[in-house]
Scaffold this active site. Sequence first.
Site, PDB file in Angstrom:
ATOM      1  N   GLY A 163       0.714  -1.271  -0.150  1.00  0.00           N
ATOM      2  CA  GLY A 163       0.129  -0.135  -0.022  1.00  0.00           C
ATOM      3  C   GLY A 163       0.943   1.165  -0.005  1.00  0.00           C
ATOM      4  O   GLY A 163       1.369   1.649  -1.119  1.00  0.00           O
ATOM      5  N   GLU A 165      -4.004  14.561  -1.883  1.00  0.00           N
ATOM      6  CA  GLU A 165      -4.825  13.463  -1.504  1.00  0.00           C
ATOM      7  C   GLU A 165      -5.099  13.689   0.021  1.00  0.00           C
ATOM      8  O   GLU A 165      -5.868  13.375   0.732  1.00  0.00           O
ATOM      9  CB  GLU A 165      -4.200  12.027  -1.774  1.00  0.00           C
ATOM     10  CG  GLU A 165      -5.078  11.061  -1.315  1.00  0.00           C
ATOM     11  CD  GLU A 165      -4.731   9.717  -1.632  1.00  0.00           C
ATOM     12  OE1 GLU A 165      -3.808   9.348  -2.413  1.00  0.00           O
ATOM     13  OE2 GLU A 165      -5.543   8.641  -1.176  1.00  0.00           O
ATOM     14  N   ARG A 166      -3.801  13.883   0.634  1.00  0.00           N
ATOM     15  CA  ARG A 166      -3.903  13.983   2.196  1.00  0.00           C
ATOM     16  C   ARG A 166      -4.365  15.268   2.658  1.00  0.00           C
ATOM     17  O   ARG A 166      -5.268  15.122   3.537  1.00  0.00           O
ATOM     18  CB  ARG A 166      -2.192  13.833   2.589  1.00  0.00           C
ATOM     19  CG  ARG A 166      -1.899  12.457   2.531  1.00  0.00           C
ATOM     20  CD  ARG A 166      -0.406  12.095   2.807  1.00  0.00           C
ATOM     21  NE  ARG A 166      -0.292  10.318   2.304  1.00  0.00           N
ATOM     22  CZ  ARG A 166       0.816  10.161   2.152  1.00  0.00           C
ATOM     23  NH1 ARG A 166       1.869  10.836   2.192  1.00  0.00           N
ATOM     24  NH2 ARG A 166       0.860   8.795   1.865  1.00  0.00           N
ATOM     25  N   GLY A 177     -26.318   9.682  23.624  1.00  0.00           N
ATOM     26  CA  GLY A 177     -26.908   8.531  24.274  1.00  0.00           C
ATOM     27  C   GLY A 177     -27.460   7.402  23.243  1.00  0.00           C
ATOM     28  O   GLY A 177     -26.827   7.141  22.195  1.00  0.00           O
ATOM     29  N   GLY A 212      -2.977   6.677   3.436  1.00  0.00           N
ATOM     30  CA  GLY A 212      -1.507   6.503   4.386  1.00  0.00           C
ATOM     31  C   GLY A 212      -2.154   6.525   5.729  1.00  0.00           C
ATOM     32  O   GLY A 212      -2.740   7.322   6.145  1.00  0.00           O
TER      33      GLY A 212
END
Lengths: 383, 265
Positions: free
Chosen positions: A135, A246-247, A343, A368
Site C-alpha cells: 500500500g 490527497e492527504r 446517548g 496512508g
Amino acid sequence: MLSGYGVYQEEHQAFRRMVREVIAKELRPFAREWEAAGEFPRSLFTRFGELGFFGLKYPEAYGGTNAGELYEAVLLEELGRCGSGGVAAGLGAQFTIATGPIHLYGTDEQKRRFLAPAIRGQKIGALGITEPDAGSDVAGIQTTARRDGTHYVVNGAKTYITNGVRADFVVLAVKTDPSAGQRGLSLLIVEKGTPGFTVAKKLDKLGWRASDTAELLFEDCRVPAENLLGEPGQGFAQILGNFQWERLSLALGALGAAEEVLETTIEYVKQRRAFGQTVSAFQVVRHRLAEMATDLEAARQLTYHALRLHVGGQYAIAQTSMAKKVATEMCCRITDQALQLHGGAGYMKEFDIERHWRDARLGPIGGGTSEIMNEIIAKQLGL
Amino acid sequence: MKILVTAKRVEDPESKIKVKPDGTGIVQEGLKYKINPFDEIAVEEGLRLVAKHGGEVVVVSIGGKEVHEQLRHALAMGAHKAVWVNHTGPLDQMGVAGLLQKVVEKEKPDLVILGKQSIDDDQNQVGQYLAEWLGWGQATFASKAESFDSENEKNKVPALVVGADNKTVRVVREVDGGLATVECQLPAVVTTDLRLNQPRYASLPGIMKAKSKPIEELIPAGLGVDVTPKLTVTKMSAPPARKAGIKVPDVATLVEKLKTEAKVI
C-alpha cells in the site's frame, strides 16, 4: 458572514454558499437512502460535471475553470458535510486522486481522452495503487507491466480501489521494471473493457458504504503503450507528487464532517431533556462541547497552515502529513464524543451520528495510515 | 430592456429563530442570512427576461455593508450591476418603498420585479406602495401558470411575458381559487410568488465575474428620503408551543370532542 480564516477570500465563500445549497438540495436528503443501497446514482457524476465541480483546478482547454485549489478545498470541506462519507469519497476521488496525475503528468492526447470527459463527469476515474501485499509501501508493488511491442501486458491485483467497480478508467501503479525497485514504477491508464481487466469483487465495509470499493484483477491485460503517464520509471515521483493533495483533501473533508457533527450535536443537546432540564444545561456537557470545538479549531488551523503552504507552491510534506493525521483523528474523537452525547439515540440508525462515526474511522487509515504519516514526519526530522 | 430587482438580506429560513426574552426583537447570535427567497425568484425572472429581450438587470439592496453578500449573490447569478443603499437602523415598508422610488427614478428601469414579501416580517406592502407612488401599474403575486380555463390558452404559458413592442407586460397572478391574467403598460411593478420559477445556482464563472461587477453606493440623505419609521414594533412573541395530542377510546368520543372542545363540527 462566513469567516475566511485568512485563507479564503469573499469569492471562495460565495462558492461555498453555492456548494452548500447544492448539497442541501441534491445530496444530504438522500444520504441515508444511498447508504442503504450501498451506492449513489451514477448521474451524480454528470451533475457534478455540469456544475463545474470536477474541473476547479484544471485548465479551460479541457473543460475546467482553472479557478484554483482553494475552490477545490472549499468543495472538499463542504462534501465532508454532505452526510455520507461514501458519496464524498466517490465524488472526491474523481477530482483529487483519479484525474490529478493525468493533469500533472499526462500528454495533451491523454488529457483529451481521459481528463476532459472526467471533468464533464462522463467518465468515472479511479486510482489503483494498493495491492493485497503493498500500500503505502509503493516500491513493494507486485503488479507488472511488461512491454510487448506497442503494448504493455499487465498482470496483478489491486484492492481497496475507490470507484473501482464503476470506473471507466483506472490510473494504475505498475512495475515496468520489476528488478528496479521504486525506479521501476510507472503509472498506466487502463480502460474498462480491456480484455484481461476484471472487477474481482465489490468490497463490503464498516463505513463509506455508499461508495464503491473494489478488488481489481489484471490477467495478461494488453494496454496500449501510449497510455503510460510520462516516461517508464517516473511512477514513484508521480505518485508521491499527488499524495500531498490527497492527504490535504482527507484533512479538509475531516474538518467538514467534524463541523457538521458538532453542529448537529449542539442542536441535539439543546433539545434533549433529562432530570428536568435540557442536557445542554449540564456543565459536563457544555465543557465537553467546548473541548470538541477547540479540538476542531486546532486541527483546522494546522490543516489551513499546510493548505497555505501547498497553494503557495511549497512541497510541505511534513505539515501535510501532520494535518492529515491530526484532522482525521480529531474527526474520530469528535464523532465518538458526539455519539456519546446522543446517548441511546446515537447508537440507532434513525439518527445520522452512527453513520458519521463509522465513516470517520476511515480517516486515519485511508491515503496512508496515521503510522505512515508518523514515519514521514520522523523522516523529515532527520530520524 | 432594463429591469430592476431587489435582494433583501433576511434570516436564513433554515436557522432557528428565537425571540429575545424582553420581546424587543429576535436573537441575532449564530443566525445565518441569505437573500429573501421571493427576491431570488425576482432576480431569476429578471435574468430570464433579459436573456430573451436583451438589456440588463440591476439589483438593489438596502442595509449595512453586509448586504454586499446578497448583492454579490445576485451578481453571481448573472445580474449586471448593483445598487447599495447604505442604511443601518430601523426601516418600515414606507421607508423601503420611498428609497426604492428614488432608485427607480435614478435608474429608470422598464420593469421593477420584487419579491411579493420578505420572509422576515411578511409585510407584503413594498411593491404596492412603490407602484402607487411611482404612478405605475402593478401586478402582484406573479405565479407559474400551468393551464388556463379558456380553450385557446390551455397550453402552458409563461407567467410573465413582455409584449413584442416592449410596451406591455402580461402577468399571470395567483389569486384565491385560481389564476388571474392581467396586462400592464410598461413601466410597471411586478411582485413574485413562490411558484413563478426555480432560481438557478450562482455558477462558478458567475461568482468569479461578480467580483469585478460594480456596486454603486447611495445614502438615504443623498436621495432626499426621510426614512424615519412611521411604524414601530412594540413587542415580539413566539407563537404558543403546540400541546401534546391525546388518544380517544372510540369514534363517539372523538366526535364529541370535535364538537364541544375543538368546536370544528
